[in-house]
Design an enzyme around this catalytic site. Structure first.
Site, short mmCIF file in Angstrom:
data_model
loop_
_atom_site.label_atom_id
_atom_site.label_comp_id
_atom_site.label_asym_id
_atom_site.label_seq_id
_atom_site.Cartn_x
_atom_site.Cartn_y
_atom_site.Cartn_z
N VAL A 13 0.82 -1.22 0.00
CA VAL A 13 0.00 0.00 0.00
C VAL A 13 0.85 1.27 0.00
O VAL A 13 0.59 2.21 -0.75
CB VAL A 13 -0.96 -0.01 1.20
CG1 VAL A 13 -1.71 1.31 1.28
CG2 VAL A 13 -1.94 -1.17 1.08
N LYS A 76 10.08 -4.39 3.26
CA LYS A 76 10.15 -4.57 4.70
C LYS A 76 11.55 -4.32 5.21
O LYS A 76 12.55 -4.76 4.62
CB LYS A 76 9.70 -5.99 5.06
CG LYS A 76 9.58 -6.24 6.55
CD LYS A 76 9.05 -7.64 6.81
CE LYS A 76 8.93 -7.91 8.31
NZ LYS A 76 8.40 -9.28 8.58
N ALA A 77 11.65 -3.61 6.33
CA ALA A 77 12.95 -3.29 6.91
C ALA A 77 13.65 -4.57 7.36
O ALA A 77 13.03 -5.59 7.64
CB ALA A 77 12.77 -2.35 8.10
N ASN A 103 10.99 1.78 7.55
CA ASN A 103 11.36 2.10 8.94
C ASN A 103 12.58 1.28 9.34
O ASN A 103 12.53 0.45 10.24
CB ASN A 103 10.19 1.81 9.88
CG ASN A 103 9.23 2.96 9.98
OD1 ASN A 103 9.59 4.12 9.81
ND2 ASN A 103 7.97 2.64 10.25
N SER A 129 6.61 9.67 7.23
CA SER A 129 5.54 9.62 8.21
C SER A 129 4.24 10.11 7.60
O SER A 129 4.23 11.04 6.80
CB SER A 129 5.89 10.49 9.42
OG SER A 129 4.83 10.46 10.36
N GLY A 130 3.16 9.50 8.04
CA GLY A 130 1.84 9.90 7.57
C GLY A 130 0.96 8.73 7.20
O GLY A 130 -0.21 8.90 6.87
N LYS A 183 13.31 9.78 12.31
CA LYS A 183 12.01 9.11 12.14
C LYS A 183 11.72 8.18 13.32
O LYS A 183 10.58 8.08 13.78
CB LYS A 183 11.99 8.32 10.83
CG LYS A 183 10.73 7.49 10.58
CD LYS A 183 9.45 8.33 10.66
CE LYS A 183 8.24 7.62 10.06
NZ LYS A 183 7.94 6.32 10.62
N HIS A 186 10.60 10.35 16.10
CA HIS A 186 9.23 10.77 15.78
C HIS A 186 8.25 9.68 16.21
O HIS A 186 7.22 9.96 16.84
CB HIS A 186 9.11 11.04 14.27
CG HIS A 186 7.70 11.09 13.76
ND1 HIS A 186 6.94 9.95 13.55
CD2 HIS A 186 6.91 12.12 13.41
CE1 HIS A 186 5.75 10.28 13.11
NE2 HIS A 186 5.70 11.60 13.02
N ASN A 187 8.55 8.43 15.87
CA ASN A 187 7.65 7.34 16.24
C ASN A 187 7.59 7.13 17.75
O ASN A 187 6.56 6.78 18.30
CB ASN A 187 8.09 6.05 15.54
CG ASN A 187 7.72 6.04 14.07
OD1 ASN A 187 7.50 7.09 13.46
ND2 ASN A 187 7.69 4.87 13.47
N GLU A 190 5.33 9.63 19.05
CA GLU A 190 3.97 9.17 18.73
C GLU A 190 3.49 8.16 19.77
O GLU A 190 2.34 8.22 20.21
CB GLU A 190 3.98 8.54 17.33
CG GLU A 190 2.66 7.98 16.87
CD GLU A 190 2.80 7.24 15.55
OE1 GLU A 190 2.26 6.12 15.43
OE2 GLU A 190 3.45 7.78 14.63
N LYS A 260 5.45 -2.20 16.24
CA LYS A 260 6.31 -2.66 15.15
C LYS A 260 7.79 -2.51 15.46
O LYS A 260 8.62 -2.87 14.65
CB LYS A 260 5.96 -1.92 13.86
CG LYS A 260 4.58 -2.27 13.32
CD LYS A 260 4.32 -1.62 11.98
CE LYS A 260 2.97 -2.05 11.41
NZ LYS A 260 2.69 -1.41 10.10
#
Length: 480
Positions: A13, A76-77, A103, A129-130, A183, A186-187, A190, A260
């Site tokens: 996606v 995928k990381a 990520n 991000s988003g 990032k 940032h997570n 969050e 995750k």
């Protein structure tokens, strides 16, 4: 055939939405997925009628791109990134650019930047991000790595990013793994935001007895003030949602939270760097505790519940909880930016903390009006050691403190867990405490391990050891 401007590998996606976003802004995309069926489904579905080029091999993808090639990995990381790079390498030339939009752990990105530089290739780790909607309509982008790639990727990234005040929510973060580190933090922030909102919901609903309709109204109202943010907005929507039976949908959702890994990475890096990231760490641990549902159910039966006292007047209590959420949020962000500053010193990065605040205002999950205040604080004082020392935030905390304490006290008295909210208050008290009991701790360490200590009447860096048994003999009744 006209060549594409950028290639994308990985059509889940996020990859699909980024491809559509890029082509919407006038760039041509060559898209590849390891399974042909997904490529076909994308071309026949969401990308139908577009000028996106479907590719069915790495060689075909490379051939569709001009030099220097720009290839965005949306896979995928972890090992999958390295495997994809190894498959791609035979088809690349000197100066080509690989951008990892997943990520990934920042240390993996540091390694890849160095390894690919030795092969004359440019590697960038770009935090995105988003979520799905951000990828499609405008994310917040945090690229970092080999600076030589920036002039080539900058036009595309700035074009597709969210915009606030007509400025793109995208900027070059720094070398090595700086983009993915930012990032990650940032997570982590969050995680803290989500946990604090959850604790607020828990306290209001089960401490004050507010139903979901009343809570939804409250969150919608709070979203018009200093708590205005994407997460407060969607919380109001969630609490007003009804299930097929007409009951609140929130009550049908199992109370076990997934993760995750980026929040856990943030906690680990804070421990490595010695940053007191208490609120975010508690948010990570709270998710781990929620996953132990069977144990919690058994404990609820075995240990019972705390007796509930009568609810305080709603108006007074709601105001206190609002202030507690706002103050704890300030602490959580302050700790996140402490981690960024500590990382910049450790890894020799020049992180623009004001700039980071600005690019997080749009597209990303933690976007909020609050970030304008953070940007203003760092703009006024780029060397600011901690956000809570800025005049604006110091005043906000002073104003909110009384309600913050009442809310935490209320939760404790009712047996409602408030790990992030209460640990934020403990940090606030500890950070402004001129004398902490670490002097006793150092004496204890010196007593049992000769670890030494510093003295307040001597210069810093000069250490002392005491033979404690000579000064204070051990009492006999302390031994077997």
């Amino acid at each position: 055939m006209k060549k594409a401007d950028i290639g994308i590998i990985g059509l889940a996606v996020m990859g699909q939405n980024l491809a559509l976003n890029i082509q919407d802004h006038g760039y041509r995309v060559a898209a590849y997925n390891r399974t042909d069926a997904r490529t076909d489904a994308f071309l026949d579905g969401p990308a139908a009628g577009s000028n996106i080029i479907g590719c069915y091999s790495m060689a075909e993808l490379a051939a569709a791109l001009p030099r220097p090639r720009i290839v965005l990995l949306m896979v995928k990381a972890g090992r999958a990134i390295d495997d994809t790079i190894n498959l791609l390498l035979p088809h690349l030339d000197d100066g080509d650019i690989i951008v990892d939009g997943g990520n990934s752990h920042f240390q993996d990105t540091r390694r890849r930047v160095a390894e690919l530089a030795r092969k004359n290739l440019l590697f960038v780790g770009c935090g995105i991000s988003g979520g799905e909607e951000g990828a499609r309509r405008g994310p917040s982008l945090m690229p970092g790595g080999n600076i030589s790639a920036w002039p080539h990727i900058r036009p595309v990234l700035e074009a597709i990013a969210a915009r606030v005040d007509d400025a793109p929510c995208c900027r070059w973060i720094g070398p090595h793994g700086a983009g993915h580190f930012v990032k990650m933090v940032h997570n982590g922030i969050e995680y803290g935001d989500l946990q604090l909102i959850g604790e607020t919901y828990h306290l209001l609903r089960f401490g004050l007895g507010m139903d979901t309709d009343r809570l939804a109204e409250l969150f919608h109202r709070w979203n018009e003030g200093p708590l205005n943010s994407y997460l407060i907005e969607i919380t109001g929507h969630i609490l007003s949602a009804r299930d097929t039976d007409g009951q609140p949908l929130i009550d049908a959702i199992l109370d076990t939270a997934g993760q995750k890994g980026t929040g856990r990475w943030t906690a680990v890096e804070a421990l490595q760097l010695g940053t007191p990231l208490t609120a975010i760490n508690e948010a990570v641990f709270a998710r781990s505790l929620s996953a132990r549902r069977d144990e919690r159910l058994l404990a609820a039966q075995t240990l019972g519940k705390t007796a509930r006292s009568p609810a305080a007047p709603e108006t007074e209590s709601v105001a206190a909880v609002h202030n507690a959420l706002y103050a704890a949020k300030i602490i959580s962000y302050a700790q996140g930016f402490m981690l960024l500053r500590d990382a910049a010193r450790t890894f020799d990065w020049e992180l623009d903390l004001c700039g980071l605040s600005l690019i997080w205002r749009g597209g990303c999950i933690i976007r909020s009006i609050f970030l304008n205040d953070i940007a203003a604080a760092f703009k006024a004082d780029p060397r600011l050691e901690n956000l809570i020392l800025a005049p604006f935030f110091a005043e906000q905390l002073r104003t909110a403190e009384s309600g913050w304490r009442r809310a935490v006290t209320r939760g404790v008295s009712l047996g409602i867990p408030l790990p992030a909210m209460s640990s934020s208050l403990a940090f606030f008290d500890g950070y402004r405490c001129a004398n902490l009991p670490a002097n006793l701790l150092q004496a204890q360490r010196d007593y049992f391990g000769a670890h030494t200590y510093e003295r307040i009447d001597q210069p810093r860096g000069k250490f002392f050891h005491t033979d404690w048994s000579d000064l204070a003999p051990v009492r006999e009744d302390f031994h077997d």
